[in-house]
Design a protein around this motif. Structure first.
Motif, mmCIF file in Angstrom:
data_model
loop_
_atom_site.group_PDB
_atom_site.id
_atom_site.type_symbol
_atom_site.label_atom_id
_atom_site.label_comp_id
_atom_site.label_asym_id
_atom_site.label_seq_id
_atom_site.Cartn_x
_atom_site.Cartn_y
_atom_site.Cartn_z
ATOM 1 N N UNK A 113 0.762 -1.311 -0.084
ATOM 2 C CA UNK A 113 0.065 -0.030 0.190
ATOM 3 C C UNK A 113 0.965 1.245 -0.086
ATOM 4 N N UNK A 114 2.138 1.116 0.244
ATOM 5 C CA UNK A 114 2.986 2.422 0.397
ATOM 6 C C UNK A 114 4.455 1.748 -0.178
ATOM 7 N N UNK A 115 5.443 2.563 -0.466
ATOM 8 C CA UNK A 115 6.743 2.206 -0.787
ATOM 9 C C UNK A 115 7.772 3.117 0.222
ATOM 10 N N UNK B 272 3.775 12.924 6.838
ATOM 11 C CA UNK B 272 3.028 13.829 6.569
ATOM 12 C C UNK B 272 3.715 15.338 6.942
ATOM 13 N N UNK B 273 4.692 15.516 6.426
ATOM 14 C CA UNK B 273 5.852 16.768 6.759
ATOM 15 C C UNK B 273 6.442 17.172 5.413
ATOM 16 N N UNK B 274 6.508 18.587 5.235
ATOM 17 C CA UNK B 274 6.739 19.254 3.990
ATOM 18 C C UNK B 274 8.089 18.645 3.248
ATOM 19 N N UNK B 275 9.045 18.074 4.105
ATOM 20 C CA UNK B 275 10.462 17.657 3.275
ATOM 21 C C UNK B 275 10.117 16.351 2.681
ATOM 22 N N UNK B 276 9.293 15.470 3.063
ATOM 23 C CA UNK B 276 8.943 14.409 2.161
ATOM 24 C C UNK B 276 7.948 14.425 1.226
ATOM 25 N N UNK B 277 7.000 15.347 1.577
ATOM 26 C CA UNK B 277 5.744 15.396 0.639
ATOM 27 C C UNK B 277 6.479 16.323 -0.295
ATOM 28 N N UNK C 208 2.731 7.946 3.701
ATOM 29 C CA UNK C 208 1.799 9.090 3.168
ATOM 30 C C UNK C 208 1.123 8.543 1.771
ATOM 31 N N UNK C 209 1.903 7.894 1.096
ATOM 32 C CA UNK C 209 1.280 7.116 -0.204
ATOM 33 C C UNK C 209 0.040 6.665 -0.040
ATOM 34 N N UNK C 210 -0.038 5.859 1.026
ATOM 35 C CA UNK C 210 -1.336 5.083 1.449
ATOM 36 C C UNK C 210 -2.616 6.125 1.720
ATOM 37 N N UNK C 211 -2.166 7.267 2.208
ATOM 38 C CA UNK C 211 -3.320 8.118 2.444
ATOM 39 C C UNK C 211 -3.930 8.631 1.243
#
Length: 296
Positions: A18-20, A59-64, A27-30
């Motif tokens: 569901x995510x990688x 769910x933080x700006x650096x990842x997103x 957050x991909x799963x969201x």
């Protein structure tokens, strides 16, 4: 009374497809599989978890920002809170939702903690987004006292209206007894945030051996709830980041039975809260539940 936490949400979502590990991570799963997030929460609850943690770790700006979604962090944090609350609404069991306030750059990297004003602004927004859905905050995988303080200050602000508890959880040097990854001792980190009057102290995302030593040290510092939730990594290489390809590996010796025995030892040393972090699935949580409900 011993409270069981859930396991590693991000790694479990990756295991389920569901995510990688790339870019958005959990957050991909969201975005793509919100029902899978709910089901994973439910599986941890069914295994025995009585606190589940929101899937807001990335769910933080650096990842997103890696996917051009940095401005979406508040919306996705709120969604993570809502999905956790939706999961709890589907069971009659007494389950609490913990709102995760994570590192803002990389896990384990005290050297990358943002400047205080920047960090507190982001933490405040995440905490406000999570607050309507949760029963407590947990500032988790904190690698330094400064990182901890930034997260906890904003959690305390958001918690005021409903008087929600705020817990902090430190990630430790893999060698038992050497304190936080920043080099600070647990006692130094404890004293550094003493003015915030947080409600519980944990250690997480470190080796079980380091967690066990951390619980023992915390038991000498406070009568408030303490505990831990170890990972199953072989170890974290110097300079690790989520997407730089450095492999942390997975310990094969930490099967559910062994993990449950570690939980028992930590409880004997004072832990009142215990669960798992990266690589710890519902099967491990079920083993912990069976262990602590079985006389030694």
């Amino acid at each position: 009374m011993i409270t069981i936490l859930d396991g590693g949400m991000g790694a479990e979502l990756i295991r389920r497809g569901s995510a990688s590990r790339d870019e958005l991570w959990s957050a991909q799963a969201l975005l793509d599989a919100p029902n899978d997030v709910i089901q994973t929460h439910l599986d941890f609850i069914q295994a025995g978890a009585r606190i589940i943690t929101t899937n807001s770790y990335s769910c933080v700006p650096s990842y997103l920002g890696k996917a051009g979604l940095a401005g979406e962090y508040q919306r996705l944090a709120a969604l993570a809170g809502k999905l956790a609350r939706d999961a709890v609404s589907q069971t009659a069991l007494p389950v609490l939702v913990a709102g995760s306030l994570p590192p803002l750059q990389e896990s384990y990297r005290a050297d990358l903690v943002p400047e205080n004003n920047e960090a507190r602004g982001i933490y405040g927004n995440i905490a406000d987004a999570l607050e309507p859905y949760i029963d407590l905050f947990i500032c988790e995988t904190m690698s330094s006292s400064r990182e901890t303080k930034n997260a906890a200050i904003e959690a305390k602000k958001a918690a005021q209206s409903r008087e929600l508890p705020v817990y902090v959880s430190w990630t430790l040097n893999e060698k038992p007894g050497l304190g936080l990854r920043s080099g600070e001792s647990i006692k130094e980190a404890f004293v550094a945030i003493s003015d915030l009057n947080v409600d519980g102290y944990l250690c997480n995302c470190s080796s079980p051996e380091a967690i066990e030593a951390g619980v023992e040290q915390l038991s000498l510092l406070t009568t408030k709830p303490i505990g831990g939730y170890p990972n199953r990594f072989v170890g974290v290489p110097d300079g690790w980041t989520l997407d730089n390809g450095k492999d942390v590996g997975r310990r094969e010796d930490l099967d559910p039975i062994v993990f449950a025995q570690i939980a028992r030892r930590c409880i004997e040393k004072g832990a009142t809260i215990f669960g798992g972090c990266c690589g710890v699935g519902p099967e491990h949580i079920a083993a912990i539940s069976n262990e602590i409900n079985t006389p030694p």
